[in-house]
Motif scaffolding. Structure first.
Motif, PDB file in Angstrom:
ATOM      1  N   GLY A  70       0.824  -1.199   0.000  1.00 47.48           N
ATOM      2  CA  GLY A  70       0.000   0.000   0.000  1.00 47.48           C
ATOM      3  C   GLY A  70       0.858   1.248   0.000  1.00 47.48           C
ATOM      4  N   ARG A  72       0.339   4.329   1.442  1.00 46.30           N
ATOM      5  CA  ARG A  72       0.430   5.122   2.661  1.00 46.30           C
ATOM      6  C   ARG A  72       1.548   4.640   3.576  1.00 46.30           C
ATOM      7  N   ARG A  73       1.664   3.342   3.749  1.00 45.11           N
ATOM      8  CA  ARG A  73       2.674   2.793   4.652  1.00 45.11           C
ATOM      9  C   ARG A  73       4.086   3.112   4.169  1.00 45.11           C
ATOM     10  N   TYR A 140       0.454   7.121  -6.048  1.00 48.78           N
ATOM     11  CA  TYR A 140      -0.756   7.418  -5.276  1.00 48.78           C
ATOM     12  C   TYR A 140      -1.686   8.304  -6.097  1.00 48.78           C
ATOM     13  N   GLU A 206      -5.478   5.359   2.450  1.00 46.42           N
ATOM     14  CA  GLU A 206      -4.795   4.452   1.531  1.00 46.42           C
ATOM     15  C   GLU A 206      -5.489   4.505   0.167  1.00 46.42           C
TER      16      GLU A 206
END
Length: 427
Positions: A70, A72-73, A140, A206
């Protein structure tokens, strides 16, 4: 993948803005700091190349992780690494200036390696190793963009970067003019990075809602059937995020070559121009900060109102062609040496970069699909990092040998990009 224009762009634009702000806040005084600590043109270029050198290692890994773990992480990991790097940078300012060894060579000039410079190198290496935030942020943005708003969204992303480049040098000039010198701008950069960590942790949703799980993939394919499904991995490449698979995507190698050459040209500029401002134009850190502020302000006007106006009227490829030609002309103007010519070149730089780069990224973002978007962006980031390593070292070295003539080399590189961009009409 559910791509929708309803997802707010504000969090990712804020993260991108803060990352750029934290980086640009040291640009006006870094060349003066290196010079004071014993370095020269060559060493300044080498220090600049440390970040992309380690980013070359880290960006593809972080890009693949973003496809599986993902976005965001991975953005959070990158930003925490940047925060730690600024803390090390701040520590370097308090280390006693102790000569470790000296170099005096006809090819690279005379300079000293001092203890603070070593810590500056460590700080830049750490920031580069976790510096996949640019490629992951682009992935993203691609996740939450549709074909209709993709070019405009990448224009907004570029505009947020330019806004960071406006405020960063201005803050550096104001804070650096105090009795604390470089300390306050570096503290500000660390605090800015801390704010970015907060935004990613608490405010950024996310975007990749169906990440590929490598362990699950192995369980369902290898363990159940006893072999890998060759149709998926070799023909469709649907979940393969390795570099060979990325390079097998149609048009990606050609686009990465354009990415490489563009970064090579820019790196010559970013290595040579600060030294040019110091030695030929005889600017101080405030004057250099003002130049970067004006340059970034002009780019915001191009990437914001102008690109938004053109996005629904002109296709990406003509904008890449026009922008790359304007960039080549800009670097020709920089050889003239006067302040008037330099600021006229800034206008061409802003127009060229503002039209070309978001349009190019928009085309590139269409090539990876949902499963390989992070890997495509990470591989592109590595191509840019490799170009930056070469360009930053050679730019500083050549400026020490031939002076402002180095900008003609940059103009030639961007002219090649201009010629190559015509083939993008087929993509």
């Amino acid at each position: 993948m559910n791509r929708t224009s309803s997802v707010s762009l504000l969090p990712i634009l804020s993260v991108n803005f803060i990352g750029t702000l934290g980086y640009s806040i040291v640009m006006p005084f870094l060349v003066f700091l290196v010079n004071r600590l014993g370095g020269n043109e060559f060493l300044y270029g080498v220090l600049g190349s440390i970040y992309p050198a380690f980013q070359f290692i880290g960006a593809p890994i972080l890009g693949r992780w973003s496809d599986t773990m993902g976005r965001r992480r991975v953005l959070l990991i990158s930003q925490i690494g940047t925060l730690i790097a600024w803390i090390v940078f701040l520590f370097a300012l308090y280390v006693p200036i102790k000569n470790l060894f000296e170099v005096d060579s006809p090819s690279v000039g005379a300079f000293s390696i001092t203890l603070p410079l070593v810590f500056l190198f460590i700080a830049r290496a750490l920031d580069g190793l976790t510096g996949g935030n640019v490629s992951v942020a682009n992935a993203y943005l691609s996740d939450i963009s549709s074909d209709k708003n993709r070019k405009a969204n990448f224009g907004k992303m570029a505009m947020s970067s330019s806004l960071g480049f406006i405020i960063g040098p201005t803050l550096a000039g104001l804070l650096g003019a105090t009795q604390f010198g470089e300390v306050l701008p570096v503290i500000m950069a660390a605090l800015i990075s801390l704010v970015a960590v907060y935004l990613i942790w608490f405010r950024l949703p996310e975007s990749k809602t169906t990440p590929v799980d490598p362990d699950m993939r192995e369980a369902t394919i290898k363990r159940v059937y006893g072999y890998e499904q060759k149709e998926c991995y070799e023909m469709k490449k649907c979940n393969d995020t390795r570099i060979p698979s990325v390079m097998s995507i149609p048009h990606v190698p050609y686009m990465l070559l354009i990415y490489f050459l563009t970064f090579l040209g820019f790196s010559f500029f970013y290595s040579a121009f600060p030294m040019h401002a110091l030695k030929q134009l005889e600017w101080n850190s405030l004057e250099l900060g003002i130049f970067f502020t004006v340059l970034s302000g002009l780019m915001i006007l191009v990437q914001g109102p102008l690109l938004s106006y053109l996005s629904n009227k002109v296709a990406e490829t003509p904008l890449v062609i026009t922008g790359s030609l304007l960039l080549a002309l800009n670097f020709v103007l920089m050889t003239m040496g006067s302040d008037v010519a330099i600021y006229l070149a800034a206008v061409f730089f802003a127009l060229g970069n503002g039209l070309m780069w978001p349009s190019y990224l928009s085309v590139l973002s269409k090539l990876g699909g949902d499963q390989q978007q992070g890997s495509v962006q990470g591989t592109a980031n590595s191509a840019g990092s490799l170009a930056s390593i070469l360009g930053l070292i050679l730019g500083g070295l050549l400026y020490g040998q031939i002076g402002p003539t180095v900008f003609l080399t940059t103009a030639g590189i961007l002219f090649i990009v201009f010629l190559m961009a015509f083939r993008m009409k087929r993509i």
